[in-house]
Design an enzyme around this catalytic site. Structure first.
Site, PDB file in Angstrom:
ATOM      1  N   SER A 102       0.810  -1.216   0.000  1.00  0.00           N
ATOM      2  CA  SER A 102       0.000   0.000   0.000  1.00  0.00           C
ATOM      3  C   SER A 102       0.847   1.271   0.000  1.00  0.00           C
ATOM      4  O   SER A 102       1.586   1.542  -0.940  1.00  0.00           O
ATOM      5  CB  SER A 102      -0.966  -0.045   1.186  1.00  0.00           C
ATOM      6  OG  SER A 102      -1.931   0.975   1.109  1.00  0.00           O
ATOM      7  N   ASP A 241      -2.443   6.535  -3.370  1.00  0.00           N
ATOM      8  CA  ASP A 241      -1.286   5.871  -2.787  1.00  0.00           C
ATOM      9  C   ASP A 241      -0.852   4.741  -3.717  1.00  0.00           C
ATOM     10  O   ASP A 241      -1.396   4.569  -4.805  1.00  0.00           O
ATOM     11  CB  ASP A 241      -1.583   5.372  -1.369  1.00  0.00           C
ATOM     12  CG  ASP A 241      -2.569   4.219  -1.343  1.00  0.00           C
ATOM     13  OD1 ASP A 241      -3.304   4.037  -2.332  1.00  0.00           O
ATOM     14  OD2 ASP A 241      -2.612   3.487  -0.336  1.00  0.00           O
ATOM     15  N   ASP A 243      -1.193   1.566  -3.986  1.00  0.00           N
ATOM     16  CA  ASP A 243      -2.081   0.518  -4.498  1.00  0.00           C
ATOM     17  C   ASP A 243      -3.475   1.027  -4.832  1.00  0.00           C
ATOM     18  O   ASP A 243      -4.365   0.245  -5.163  1.00  0.00           O
ATOM     19  CB  ASP A 243      -2.155  -0.661  -3.524  1.00  0.00           C
ATOM     20  CG  ASP A 243      -2.952  -0.354  -2.269  1.00  0.00           C
ATOM     21  OD1 ASP A 243      -2.948   0.815  -1.837  1.00  0.00           O
ATOM     22  OD2 ASP A 243      -3.571  -1.281  -1.715  1.00  0.00           O
ATOM     23  N   ASP A 245      -5.932   2.558  -3.050  1.00  0.00           N
ATOM     24  CA  ASP A 245      -7.104   2.515  -2.170  1.00  0.00           C
ATOM     25  C   ASP A 245      -7.174   3.724  -1.237  1.00  0.00           C
ATOM     26  O   ASP A 245      -8.063   3.818  -0.402  1.00  0.00           O
ATOM     27  CB  ASP A 245      -7.174   1.205  -1.374  1.00  0.00           C
ATOM     28  CG  ASP A 245      -6.054   1.049  -0.351  1.00  0.00           C
ATOM     29  OD1 ASP A 245      -5.142   1.904  -0.313  1.00  0.00           O
ATOM     30  OD2 ASP A 245      -6.083   0.056   0.400  1.00  0.00           O
TER      31      ASP A 245
END
Length: 445
Positions: A102, A241, A243, A245
């Site tokens: 992430s 960010d 990834d 999400d």
């Protein structure tokens, strides 16, 4: 329920090359997950990743483990986490797996799972996988080995889905925006979504090289985005960010707009349209200003523990549709099954275009309380929060704040960090009180 040995609040995560993020462990994790999932249905999983260089290695390890358990794997390549959740549903796969850490630096990585419904795995399934991990690894007979293949149209499918969540009667023609993809998984998705809806876009953070993900760009560091918005005289900027999400926005004056403000804008717009279903879920970190602003609109508000998993639990418990963390996780259950930064961005932009108001104007109904957040790294197994020194400092600050502020101390679920948050009406005092607690934590580490 037994305590988890491997799974944290967001899957399995750590420093690449150290347990548990090693090729050996990840191969066995793939096998263990495959053993559990094979009992449930189609024996097919969707696997996506972000742009970390270690993703290639971990992808191969997962493939070997899943194949040994007899599961078929379809690989998407770099793909936002919410895209994997969406594709898992549309392909009717038994699960989705994301290789990502992430918002963390490139040298971290992790593995997280989605159910066939595109939601986080139920606790009992995670515990079943943990139980298999403690058994010796075996292999199905050769005729039953799983196969792997590439899912070539994954990006196009997800782009079309994102666009479908934007009102058909609106257009982004005439909108000038900066898009920051954190050199992460949205780099080939988000720019195309906004461009195809008619926006003029300027991109930063769209040149991943395997080691620059989240580095001085993206939702965790919006300084480059703020500068670019001002330089280009853009209407606003959007940062994701690594990834995809988390979302943070920047208005035309360079002011940061966080997850609390984004959820407020979306909820208020839904209320205006008569489409708000229930209230809004925030977390223990949600700014008191959001709670006050929602109350003024007559919108119910509750807090969950920190983490999108817990926001989701509260949403389902209350049968509500909007939840968020101030860090930028925004969950909109009337459109998606998990936090989706691109979809959240589109809903805010729809409010901007539909109301003919600027992002700054849309934020005006909510006044953020001064809030100081500090992260203190620690080593070892001892929790500094258990010491009398820290407890005494917290009690003293809480007494001083009274009903006009909050203190929150917590241990991170994904990193060796103690998070200290102090919030109140007076910025100078909030800073002073936060420093008092931080000093106590550091002394106890």
């Amino acid at each position: 329920m037994a305590e988890r040995k491997y799974f944290g609040t967001d899957g399995v995560r750590g420093l690449v090359g150290q347990s548990p993020i090693t090729p050996e462990f990840v191969m066995k994790l793939g096998w263990a997950a495959g053993k559990v999932l094979a009992k449930q249905g189609t024996k097919k999983v969707i696997i996506g990743k972000d742009t970390r260089i270690s993703g290639y290695m971990l992808e191969s390890a997962l493939e070997a483990g899943l194949a040994a358990a007899g599961l078929k794997a379809k690989f998407t390549g770099p793909m936002p986490t919410p895209a994997v959740a969406y594709l898992t549903q549309t392909f009717r796969a038994e699960a989705g797996i994301v290789i990502s850490a992430s918002h963390n630096p490139y040298y971290d990585n992790g593995i997280k799972f989605f159910s066939s419904e595109g939601t986080k795995l139920p606790d009992d399934v995670e515990m079943a996988i943990e139980a298999e991990l403690d058994k010796p690894m075996t292999c199905v007979e050769s005729a039953l080995l799983g196969k792997a293949s590439r899912l070539n149209d994954a990006a196009g499918r997800y782009i079309e889905f994102c666009k479908s969540t934007f009102p058909k009667e609106l257009s982004l023609a005439g909108v000038k925006m900066v898009v920051d993809c954190a050199h992460g998984a949205t780099y080939h998705i988000a720019p195309n979504v906004f461009k195809e809806l008619g926006a003029e876009i300027i991109t930063i953070g769209c040149e991943p090289n395997g080691t620059n993900i989240n580095h001085e760009v993206g939702a965790t560091d919006v300084r480059a985005l703020q500068a670019k918005v001002l330089e280009e005289k853009a209407d606003f900027g959007v940062a994701f960010d690594g990834d995809g999400d988390r979302i943070i926005m920047v208005d035309d004056l360079g002011n940061k707009v966080d997850g609390d403000q984004i959820a407020y804008i979306i909820a208020r717009d839904a209320l205006r349209r008569g489409e708000l279903k229930g209230g809004v879920v925030g977390t223990l970190m949600t700014n008191m200003g959001m709670e006050v602003a929602l109350r003024n609109l007559g919108i119910p508000f509750v807090r969950s523990n920190v983490g999108d998993r817990y926001v989701m639990e509260k949403l389902l418990e209350n049968n509500w549709k909007i939840g968020a963390e101030n860090s930028g996780h925004v969950i909109l259950l009337d459109k998606v099954t998990t936090g989706d930064a691109i979809v959240a961005a589109l809903q805010v932009i729809a409010s901007i275009v539909g109301s003919k108001m600027s992002l700054k104007e849309l934020c005006n109904g909510m006044t953020l309380f001064p809030q100081v957040l500090e992260n203190i790294r620690f080593v070892g197994d001892n929790n500094p929060l258990d010491t009398e020194l820290v407890k005494a400092a917290q009690a003293d600050v809480e007494t001083k704040l009274g009903d006009n502020g909050r203190v929150l101390l917590r241990k991170s679920g994904t990193e060796p960090l103690i998070r200290v948050m102090v919030e109140g009406e007076n910025a100078e005092l909030v800073q002073q009180y936060a420093l008092q607690i931080v000093d106590a934590v550091k002394e106890s580490c």
